[in-house]
Structure formats: C-alpha cells, structure tokens
Design a protein around this motif. Structure first.
Motif, short mmCIF file in Angstrom:
data_model
loop_
_atom_site.label_atom_id
_atom_site.label_comp_id
_atom_site.label_asym_id
_atom_site.label_seq_id
_atom_site.Cartn_x
_atom_site.Cartn_y
_atom_site.Cartn_z
N UNK A 105 19.63 17.92 -49.11
CA UNK A 105 19.79 17.53 -50.56
C UNK A 105 19.69 18.89 -51.12
N UNK A 106 21.00 19.74 -51.05
CA UNK A 106 20.34 21.55 -51.98
C UNK A 106 20.90 21.52 -53.42
N UNK A 107 19.65 21.56 -54.33
CA UNK A 107 20.41 22.39 -56.03
C UNK A 107 20.48 23.44 -55.88
N UNK A 108 21.62 23.41 -56.34
CA UNK A 108 22.28 24.61 -56.66
C UNK A 108 22.16 25.08 -58.56
N UNK A 109 22.87 26.01 -58.85
CA UNK A 109 23.27 26.11 -60.48
C UNK A 109 24.16 25.42 -60.99
N UNK A 110 24.86 24.63 -59.74
CA UNK A 110 25.74 23.98 -60.48
C UNK A 110 26.09 22.72 -59.37
N UNK A 111 25.22 21.86 -59.94
CA UNK A 111 25.86 20.73 -59.05
C UNK A 111 24.22 20.60 -57.18
N UNK A 112 25.13 20.50 -56.24
CA UNK A 112 23.72 20.43 -55.05
C UNK A 112 24.92 20.63 -53.67
N UNK A 113 24.55 20.80 -52.76
CA UNK A 113 24.95 20.92 -50.89
C UNK A 113 24.37 19.50 -50.52
N UNK A 114 24.80 19.12 -49.81
CA UNK A 114 24.14 18.08 -48.96
C UNK A 114 24.37 18.72 -47.87
N UNK A 115 23.60 19.10 -46.90
CA UNK A 115 23.23 19.51 -45.55
C UNK A 115 23.26 18.53 -44.23
N UNK A 116 24.72 17.72 -43.82
CA UNK A 116 24.47 17.12 -42.66
C UNK A 116 23.77 17.90 -41.36
N UNK A 117 23.16 16.89 -41.04
CA UNK A 117 23.37 17.48 -39.30
C UNK A 117 23.28 16.40 -38.40
N UNK A 118 23.94 16.40 -37.35
CA UNK A 118 24.10 15.27 -36.22
C UNK A 118 23.38 15.98 -34.82
N UNK A 119 23.11 15.16 -34.49
CA UNK A 119 21.76 15.69 -33.15
C UNK A 119 22.12 14.36 -32.22
N UNK A 120 22.32 14.55 -30.98
CA UNK A 120 22.63 13.92 -30.17
C UNK A 120 22.83 14.55 -28.51
N UNK A 121 22.58 13.19 -27.51
CA UNK A 121 22.60 13.45 -26.33
C UNK A 121 23.39 12.17 -26.20
N UNK A 122 24.51 12.92 -24.87
CA UNK A 122 25.78 11.72 -24.58
C UNK A 122 25.42 11.38 -23.77
N UNK A 134 30.47 12.91 -38.57
CA UNK A 134 30.79 13.58 -39.19
C UNK A 134 31.69 13.71 -40.30
N UNK A 135 32.80 13.34 -40.21
CA UNK A 135 33.88 13.60 -41.39
C UNK A 135 33.56 12.24 -42.41
N UNK A 136 33.42 10.75 -41.34
CA UNK A 136 32.50 9.87 -42.62
C UNK A 136 31.52 10.25 -43.22
N UNK A 137 30.76 10.92 -42.91
CA UNK A 137 29.38 11.10 -43.61
C UNK A 137 29.48 12.04 -44.85
N UNK A 138 30.97 13.15 -44.56
CA UNK A 138 31.49 13.90 -45.36
C UNK A 138 31.38 12.76 -46.63
N UNK A 139 33.04 12.14 -46.84
CA UNK A 139 33.59 11.58 -47.18
C UNK A 139 32.64 10.16 -48.10
N UNK A 140 31.18 9.97 -47.75
CA UNK A 140 31.29 8.88 -47.69
C UNK A 140 29.72 9.48 -48.90
N UNK A 141 29.56 10.99 -48.74
CA UNK A 141 28.56 11.99 -49.77
C UNK A 141 30.30 12.43 -50.83
N UNK A 142 31.49 12.25 -51.15
CA UNK A 142 31.85 12.25 -52.13
C UNK A 142 32.02 10.99 -53.21
#
Length: 155
Positions: A105-122, A134-142
C-alpha cells in the motif's frame, strides 16, 4: 513440467495506505463483512492476526464457484505497508505448485496505490496465468476502499 509466472497490477484508491494495510494486516477477518459477494469468511487457524507464520483460511467466491485457500503469512513490513501470503492448501493447489500474493500500500498525495503481485509455479505448462484471480484482488481492493471511505466527504 510447470512454469513460473508473475502478474502485477496497481489499484488507485482514495483511502490512506496505512488504513488499507491495517485491514489486511490486523483486521483480515473483517474483509468478509466488507466484500460480502467475494469473501464469505476469513478464519485464523494458527497464530495471531497479522503475525508472520500465522495460518489463515479464506472462503471466497470466484469464477462462479465457492473456493477455499489456506495461507501462511510469510512477511509483514509495517513501515512499507506490505504483507505477503503463501498459499499452502486449497483450490489453487490443484493448479499450482506454489502461489504467493503480495500487497503493498503506497501513499500518494491523494489516496494511495495498492500494488498487487501474484507469483506462482504451475503444475504444468497448459495452466493459464491467473488473470481472473488478479481481477478478483482488484475488485476486493475497491470494496475495501469504498468501506474505508464510507461517511467521508469528497474534497
């Protein structure tokens, strides 16, 4: 033979980085009350909320199915508002040898940016990248942002 993958995205939110991080770090169990259509429950199985080594079980709904993920908290950096979870059991392990989710969670002048990283081995090469998770994580963040901003007036 499997392959390694990494997906990243940024979600711009209005809430502060520290408040968002607090939800994932110390009040994880509240996410099921915030993002009710996606997360049906978050239970602490071992350890304490927010402590490295603790085991959390997520019950969630994704791609039209009820799913479960048991995760270990791998790392917490309060100063940089980051947390990393490693999936150790559950539905994701049917496709992946390993799966980690990191949130910063990165603070910004207004609000912040949530940086998600998914790392995996199939487990094998035919398994596609997990863009839907990843889209699920975006929607949950919102959802979490909307919850944190409830009752706050726009400037």
């Amino acid at each position: 033979m499997g392959r390694f993958g990494k997906l990243e995205t940024d979600v711009h939110i209005r809430a502060s980085a520290s408040k968002f991080h607090e939800i994932y770090h110390e009040r994880t169990h509240h996410i099921s009350n915030i993002s009710t259509d996606k997360v049906h429950g978050v239970d602490l199985l071992e350890g304490k909320w927010g402590e490295v080594g603790s085991i959390i079980c997520w019950r969630y709904f994704q791609e039209g199915k009820a799913r479960v993920a048991k995760e270990r908290i791998e790392a917490v950096d309060k100063e940089n508002n980051s947390i990393t979870f490693a999936v150790i059991e559950g539905d994701l392990m049917e496709k992946y040898k390993s799966f980690k989710l990191s949130i910063q969670c990165i603070p910004k002048e207004k609000g912040s940016v949530i940086h998600w990283i998914l790392e995996y081995e199939t487990l094998h090469d035919e398994i596609p990248d997990s863009h839907s998770l990843l889209q699920f994580c975006v929607e949950m963040s919102k959802d979490i942002d909307a919850h944190l901003m409830e009752g706050c007036e726009e400037p």
